[in-house]
Design a protein around this motif. Structure first.
Motif, PDB file in Angstrom:
ATOM      1  N   PHE A 390       0.828  -1.207   0.000  1.00  0.00           N
ATOM      2  CA  PHE A 390       0.000   0.000   0.000  1.00  0.00           C
ATOM      3  C   PHE A 390       0.865   1.262   0.000  1.00  0.00           C
ATOM      4  CE2 PHE A 390      -3.479  -2.827   1.380  1.00  0.00           C
ATOM      5  CZ  PHE A 390      -4.440  -2.434   0.463  1.00  0.00           C
ATOM      6  N   SER A 391       2.011   1.214   0.661  1.00  0.00           N
ATOM      7  CA  SER A 391       2.939   2.351   0.616  1.00  0.00           C
ATOM      8  C   SER A 391       3.452   2.551  -0.804  1.00  0.00           C
ATOM      9  CB  SER A 391       4.109   2.096   1.571  1.00  0.00           C
ATOM     10  OG  SER A 391       3.673   2.023   2.907  1.00  0.00           O
ATOM     11  N   ARG A 392       3.823   1.441  -1.466  1.00  0.00           N
ATOM     12  CA  ARG A 392       4.275   1.525  -2.856  1.00  0.00           C
ATOM     13  C   ARG A 392       3.166   2.041  -3.761  1.00  0.00           C
ATOM     14  NH1 ARG A 392       5.908  -3.963  -4.975  1.00  0.00           N
ATOM     15  NH2 ARG A 392       6.505  -2.715  -6.805  1.00  0.00           N
ATOM     16  N   MET A 393       1.927   1.625  -3.478  1.00  0.00           N
ATOM     17  CA  MET A 393       0.804   2.063  -4.298  1.00  0.00           C
ATOM     18  C   MET A 393       0.605   3.573  -4.205  1.00  0.00           C
ATOM     19  SD  MET A 393      -3.207   0.879  -4.143  1.00  0.00           S
ATOM     20  CE  MET A 393      -2.777  -0.857  -4.201  1.00  0.00           C
ATOM     21  N   ILE A 394       0.723   4.108  -2.988  1.00  0.00           N
ATOM     22  CA  ILE A 394       0.564   5.559  -2.810  1.00  0.00           C
ATOM     23  C   ILE A 394       1.637   6.319  -3.581  1.00  0.00           C
ATOM     24  CG2 ILE A 394       0.700   7.429  -1.117  1.00  0.00           C
ATOM     25  CD1 ILE A 394      -0.557   5.459   0.909  1.00  0.00           C
ATOM     26  N   ILE A 395       2.884   5.812  -3.465  1.00  0.00           N
ATOM     27  CA  ILE A 395       3.996   6.476  -4.174  1.00  0.00           C
ATOM     28  C   ILE A 395       3.784   6.416  -5.678  1.00  0.00           C
ATOM     29  CG2 ILE A 395       6.459   6.333  -4.650  1.00  0.00           C
ATOM     30  CD1 ILE A 395       6.820   5.318  -1.770  1.00  0.00           C
ATOM     31  N   GLN A 397       0.978   6.043  -7.301  1.00  0.00           N
ATOM     32  CA  GLN A 397      -0.172   6.869  -7.680  1.00  0.00           C
ATOM     33  C   GLN A 397       0.212   8.339  -7.748  1.00  0.00           C
ATOM     34  OE1 GLN A 397      -3.375   6.808  -4.865  1.00  0.00           O
ATOM     35  NE2 GLN A 397      -4.880   7.662  -6.302  1.00  0.00           N
ATOM     36  N   GLN A 398       0.961   8.809  -6.753  1.00  0.00           N
ATOM     37  CA  GLN A 398       1.369  10.215  -6.748  1.00  0.00           C
ATOM     38  C   GLN A 398       2.301  10.530  -7.911  1.00  0.00           C
ATOM     39  OE1 GLN A 398       0.170  12.572  -4.818  1.00  0.00           O
ATOM     40  NE2 GLN A 398      -1.147  11.157  -3.687  1.00  0.00           N
ATOM     41  N   THR A 401       0.280  10.599 -11.112  1.00  0.00           N
ATOM     42  CA  THR A 401      -0.501  11.833 -11.198  1.00  0.00           C
ATOM     43  C   THR A 401       0.391  13.011 -11.591  1.00  0.00           C
ATOM     44  OG1 THR A 401      -2.054  11.039  -9.513  1.00  0.00           O
ATOM     45  CG2 THR A 401      -1.989  13.410  -9.911  1.00  0.00           C
TER      46      THR A 401
END
Length: 422
Positions: A390-395, A397-398, A401
């Motif tokens: 989930f940490s990798r997913m946030i990174i 995604q940002q 974007t």
């Protein structure tokens, strides 16, 4: 850097983060897959230098890789044939139970199928070394995968064992009169697994002195059928004044001319330790009519048995257990190691194939050298850590974007540039 160069860098960022998201998605989907090794994403800067004085422009390239050598958590299982490797190495498996191509896995969710093969949840058959009657590896070249075969326990048949030792425990009543006799029966087996009964006669011959005699054996199922000739009796037994065993005149007896066709038997006789009370004793019975007390016997023979189960120890020894009490080692599971396990190729399921990057396979017994140990009634869980994903997913995604904002900004700048001509 030109606008088009900025656009290219941004789109390469979008592609790279898409690869990262694919890796994350695969990991999350396999978070409960036994023996699954998580994938990661490596980013590499790509530079295109057009001239010595111009700026260096470029983007990013992403590579997904698998952490094959990572150790998953070992969790207990109620299935005795479920296996996990604690340490380095893989199980050798194949999708064919007969001379199939060998691949390698950490998925040890093995169970016995209807044909007696050990198969994991992905339909792969576990391969191992067959053992000979002494429990040693039968293959001449144990370093080759060609020495392995699919582990199948239904081909293992229970074998009989002739009685070779007989232990007797009893209290001979010291308050019996000289000349009193008592009888008891014991069971023995011949080399073909036939059960026979031997009638023992205990006669008190004097103070602290007894004589043990034995009748010829008969079929356990028919006491009227004599099945052999016994020799080595009678045996003289003496006791100490405290009731402990002093001595006996013989420590074995023989049975020959079995009518069943079995070979002659020589049986060691254990009546207890001299000056001890671990076998025969002579104490008062305390009865008006004395009798032998606490009579028991133990012998090591058995008839042919029926397979009842399979056990696997930490050395990877597969043993067949039978309903007659026999346990026999029949296979040994090898642990396969590679110089660079992370260089293995991933295939469908949780299996891997050898490559030039991984190096040549090496077959080991469990715990030998760099090879891990086998844990039975256990499974290795997936190496996916959800918090990391989930940490990798946030990174990702940002970053995706942000790269998309560069694309839209470059598009607006190009639109402005084109509108200048109007």
């Amino acid at each position: 850097m030109s606008i088009t160069s900025a656009l290219y860098s941004a789109t390469s960022g979008l592609t790279a983060q898409s690869k990262a998201l694919a890796s994350i998605s695969s990991n999350i989907a396999n978070s409960s897959t036994t023996g699954y090794k998580s994938t990661g994403t490596s980013f590499q800067s790509f530079i295109n230098q057009t001239s010595a004085v111009d700026e260096q422009v470029g983007g990013v390239i992403a590579y997904n890789y698998r952490n094959v050598s990572a150790q998953g958590e070992i969790q207990s299982s109620t299935t005795t044939t479920n296996l996990a490797i604690n340490g380095s190495g893989f199980f050798a498996v194949s999708d064919d139970s007969s001379d199939g191509d060998i691949v390698y896995t950490r998925n040890g969710s093995f169970s016995t199928d209807s044909d007696g093969n050990l198969v994991n949840s992905e339909g792969n058959y576990l391969y191992g070394w067959a053992l000979d009657s002494t429990g040693s590896i039968a293959a001449n070249n144990r370093n080759s995968i060609d020495s392995l075969e699919a582990i199948n326990t239904t081909t293992v048949k229970g074998t009989p064992k002739a009685t070779s030792s007989l232990e007797l425990d009893a209290n001979l009543p010291s308050d019996a009169a000289t000349g009193d006799t008592f009888t008891s029966d014991v069971e023995v087996f011949d080399a073909l697994g036939n059960s026979h009964s031997i009638a023992l006669t205990w006669t008190k011959t004097g103070d602290n002195a007894w004589e043990l005699d034995a009748a010829d054996p008969t079929l356990s199922s028919d006491s009227g059928t004599t099945t052999g000739d016994i020799s080595g009796f009678p045996i003289t037994i003496t006791f100490n004044e405290d009731g402990s065993l002093a001595s006996s005149s013989a420590s074995s007896f023989s049975i020959g001319d079995w009518t069943t066709g079995a070979g002659d038997s020589t049986i060691s006789l254990d009546l207890g330790t001299a000056d001890g009370t671990d076998g025969l004793t002579q104490y008062a019975s305390g009865e008006d009519e004395p009798e032998i007390g606490d009579f028991a016997f133990d012998q090591d023979g058995y008839e042919p048995g029926t397979l009842t189960g399979t056990t696997i120890d930490e050395n990877g020894i597969v043993s067949a257990t039978f309903d007659n009490g026999e346990t026999r080692a029949v296979y040994q599971i090898p642990i396969v190691t590679f110089a660079n396990a992370d260089g293995l190729d991933s295939e469908t399921g949780s299996v891997f194939t050898q490559t030039a990057a991984s190096g040549q396979y090496q077959l080991h017994t469990a715990g030998d050298g760099s090879a891990g140990e086998v844990k039975s009634s256990a499974l290795e869980s997936s190496t996916v850590e959800m918090t990391d994903e989930f940490s990798r997913m946030i990174i990702a995604q940002q970053a995706y974007t942000a790269a998309s904002k560069v694309v839209t900004t470059a598009d607006e700048m190009l639109t402005t540039l084109i509108s200048m001509k109007r």
